[in-house]
Design a protein around this motif. Structure first.
Motif, PDB file in Angstrom:
ATOM      1  N   ASP A 186      28.771  36.384  38.630  1.00 50.06           N
ATOM      2  CA  ASP A 186      30.002  37.189  38.640  1.00 50.06           C
ATOM      3  C   ASP A 186      30.500  37.536  37.242  1.00 50.06           C
ATOM      4  O   ASP A 186      31.352  38.417  37.084  1.00 50.06           O
ATOM      5  CB  ASP A 186      31.113  36.446  39.388  1.00 50.06           C
ATOM      6  N   MET A 187      30.007  36.845  36.237  1.00 54.43           N
ATOM      7  CA  MET A 187      30.446  37.093  34.871  1.00 54.43           C
ATOM      8  C   MET A 187      29.880  38.423  34.373  1.00 54.43           C
ATOM      9  O   MET A 187      28.719  38.747  34.649  1.00 54.43           O
ATOM     10  CB  MET A 187      29.969  35.953  33.969  1.00 54.43           C
ATOM     11  N   PRO A 188      30.667  39.218  33.649  1.00 54.88           N
ATOM     12  CA  PRO A 188      30.139  40.469  33.084  1.00 54.88           C
ATOM     13  C   PRO A 188      28.883  40.226  32.256  1.00 54.88           C
ATOM     14  O   PRO A 188      28.843  39.333  31.416  1.00 54.88           O
ATOM     15  CB  PRO A 188      31.291  40.970  32.207  1.00 54.88           C
ATOM     16  N   LYS A 189      27.863  41.006  32.515  1.00 54.01           N
ATOM     17  CA  LYS A 189      26.560  40.789  31.905  1.00 54.01           C
ATOM     18  C   LYS A 189      26.569  40.972  30.390  1.00 54.01           C
ATOM     19  O   LYS A 189      25.732  40.402  29.682  1.00 54.01           O
ATOM     20  CB  LYS A 189      25.528  41.743  32.530  1.00 54.01           C
ATOM     21  N   GLU A 190      27.499  41.767  29.882  1.00 51.60           N
ATOM     22  CA  GLU A 190      27.494  42.058  28.442  1.00 51.60           C
ATOM     23  C   GLU A 190      28.163  40.968  27.602  1.00 51.60           C
ATOM     24  O   GLU A 190      28.137  41.024  26.376  1.00 51.60           O
ATOM     25  CB  GLU A 190      28.207  43.395  28.178  1.00 51.60           C
ATOM     26  N   TYR A 191      28.720  39.956  28.226  1.00 52.64           N
ATOM     27  CA  TYR A 191      29.423  38.919  27.480  1.00 52.64           C
ATOM     28  C   TYR A 191      28.495  38.162  26.537  1.00 52.64           C
ATOM     29  O   TYR A 191      27.377  37.786  26.882  1.00 52.64           O
ATOM     30  CB  TYR A 191      30.058  37.909  28.447  1.00 52.64           C
ATOM     31  N   GLY A 192      29.004  37.926  25.323  1.00 50.42           N
ATOM     32  CA  GLY A 192      28.299  37.081  24.373  1.00 50.42           C
ATOM     33  C   GLY A 192      28.633  35.617  24.635  1.00 50.42           C
ATOM     34  O   GLY A 192      29.312  35.273  25.609  1.00 50.42           O
ATOM     35  N   LYS A 193      28.193  34.741  23.734  1.00 47.43           N
ATOM     36  CA  LYS A 193      28.386  33.302  23.932  1.00 47.43           C
ATOM     37  C   LYS A 193      29.857  32.923  24.073  1.00 47.43           C
ATOM     38  O   LYS A 193      30.245  32.232  25.011  1.00 47.43           O
ATOM     39  CB  LYS A 193      27.775  32.520  22.757  1.00 47.43           C
ATOM     40  N   LYS A 194      30.669  33.352  23.117  1.00 46.91           N
ATOM     41  CA  LYS A 194      32.074  32.952  23.122  1.00 46.91           C
ATOM     42  C   LYS A 194      32.796  33.500  24.349  1.00 46.91           C
ATOM     43  O   LYS A 194      33.566  32.794  25.007  1.00 46.91           O
ATOM     44  CB  LYS A 194      32.750  33.442  21.838  1.00 46.91           C
ATOM     45  N   GLN A 195      32.547  34.756  24.679  1.00 46.45           N
ATOM     46  CA  GLN A 195      33.179  35.347  25.864  1.00 46.45           C
ATOM     47  C   GLN A 195      32.760  34.607  27.133  1.00 46.45           C
ATOM     48  O   GLN A 195      33.581  34.358  28.019  1.00 46.45           O
ATOM     49  CB  GLN A 195      32.809  36.822  25.974  1.00 46.45           C
ATOM     50  N   ALA A 196      31.481  34.259  27.206  1.00 45.92           N
ATOM     51  CA  ALA A 196      30.982  33.568  28.394  1.00 45.92           C
ATOM     52  C   ALA A 196      31.623  32.190  28.531  1.00 45.92           C
ATOM     53  O   ALA A 196      32.061  31.795  29.623  1.00 45.92           O
ATOM     54  CB  ALA A 196      29.466  33.433  28.328  1.00 45.92           C
ATOM     55  N   ILE A 197      31.710  31.446  27.433  1.00 40.27           N
ATOM     56  CA  ILE A 197      32.303  30.109  27.504  1.00 40.27           C
ATOM     57  C   ILE A 197      33.786  30.203  27.839  1.00 40.27           C
ATOM     58  O   ILE A 197      34.311  29.399  28.622  1.00 40.27           O
ATOM     59  CB  ILE A 197      32.067  29.354  26.186  1.00 40.27           C
TER      60      ILE A 197
END
Length: 344
Positions: A203-214
């Protein structure tokens, strides 16, 4: 007090001045850190397009330790509880390294406790020393695997004053016999937790980098998990092994996402698993937090910068309300276990 001041005034005022200076520096450093928090210094590098296996500690094991690890893991996965004999004996540090690698590994074995390391003569080594790593000789020949579904999970071991387990033979069958309903519960929890974690990542946006994902994962945990402070503060009140599993281990592993209640370690395990699933290599760091016993943080490399994440936020008061912290701030608050230093 007044006598000390009269007899040693210079020493007294020197101590007072040192205390004042240290306090001022501490306040200054805190304000400086909060003005430029570490999470704003680490950037947002891209995630890798792969799923990482959490084998950080496993890869540090010696060949003999890996054999012990695999034998224990095989028994747990196949629901073979009770006494387990190693192919080659271990010393205290080797045994501790194996159990930590299992505890922090990719396979979240929330329904198993590896305990009671013993000599060939069934003497619990914990009776010989309070710190098992002090055992330098390879005298640990066997251990006991406690599985949640075992029919005899709440049966007590009869250990005499010298640490010998007198009723080991009597425990073998009850600990090896599984209650099928409880076994089914474990398998359903495994499946449910994997489905939940996979959905969070998908469900997380695919374009997220490391910091955004965490950030995304931390926000999801804040909204979907409740910190069970009562269990964390009252583990000594658990009356039997069933309660230890249901109120501590289940909440301290990724299985916590099923019921939505977690202790601090559960948050760390969930974040570690989510990161690895999402292309961010992560592992748990275990240590001793100042004044309050053992604790876990999640370690992620941000292009050479070691970032430690307080997944549950339990230590926010000590960390100036930060969840992303540097190795320097981490080291001021937590002493990392030395089981996996360079010396084997």
């Amino acid at each position: 007090m007044f006598k000390v001041v009269r007899e040693h005034p210079k020493v007294f005022w020197a101590v007072i001045i040192i205390i004042i200076v240290v306090s001022i520096l501490s306040v200054y450093e805190k304000q400086k850190y909060k003005a430029n928090p570490y999470e704003k210094q680490i950037g947002n590098p891209p995630r890798e397009n792969k799923v990482f296996d959490d084998n950080f500690y496993y890869e540090k094991l010696t060949d003999n330790e890996k054999k012990a690890y695999e034998k224990i893991k095989d028994a747990i996965v196949n629901f073979k509880g009770g006494e387990l004999t190693f192919d080659s004996p271990l010393n205290g540090k080797e045994y501790s390294r194996v159990t930590q690698a299992l505890y922090c590994g990719e396979d979240d074995l929330f329904y198993a406790i590896v305990n009671v390391p013993m000599t060939e003569n069934n003497q619990s080594v914990s009776s010989v020393t309070k710190n098992i790593t002090d055992i330098k000789e390879q005298t640990i020949v066997k251990c006991i695997i406690l599985l949640y579904p075992a029919e005899g999970i709440n049966e007590q071991g009869d250990i005499d004053d010298q640490g010998y387990v007198k009723n080991l033979e009597d425990l073998k069958n009850p600990l090896a016999t599984m209650n099928e309903d409880k076994k089914s519960t474990v398998l359903k929890m495994q499946q449910a937790s994997e489905e939940i974690l996979n959905k969070v990542v998908s469900d997380m946006p695919k374009e997220y980098g490391k910091k955004q994902a965490i950030d995304y994962f931390l926000d999801w945990m804040d909204k979907n998990l409740i910190l069970d402070s009562d269990t964390m503060e009252n583990t000594d009140k658990l009356s039997n092994m069933t309660e230890v599993f249901e109120k501590n281990y289940f909440e301290g592993c990724t299985s916590c996402v099923v019921d939505g209640k977690a202790v601090a370690t559960g948050y760390s395990k969930v974040l570690t698993r989510l990161c690895n699933k999402a292309g961010i290599s992560a592992h748990m760091t275990i240590g001793s937090w100042k004044y309050s016993g053992s604790y876990t943080l999640v370690n992620v490399d941000f292009e050479g910068k070691q970032v430690y994440i307080d997944a549950s936020g339990c230590k926010k008061d000590d960390l100036w309300n930060q969840r992303y912290i540097s190795d320097t701030l981490m080291a001021r608050n937590m002493t990392i276990s030395d089981l996996f230093n360079d010396e084997k």
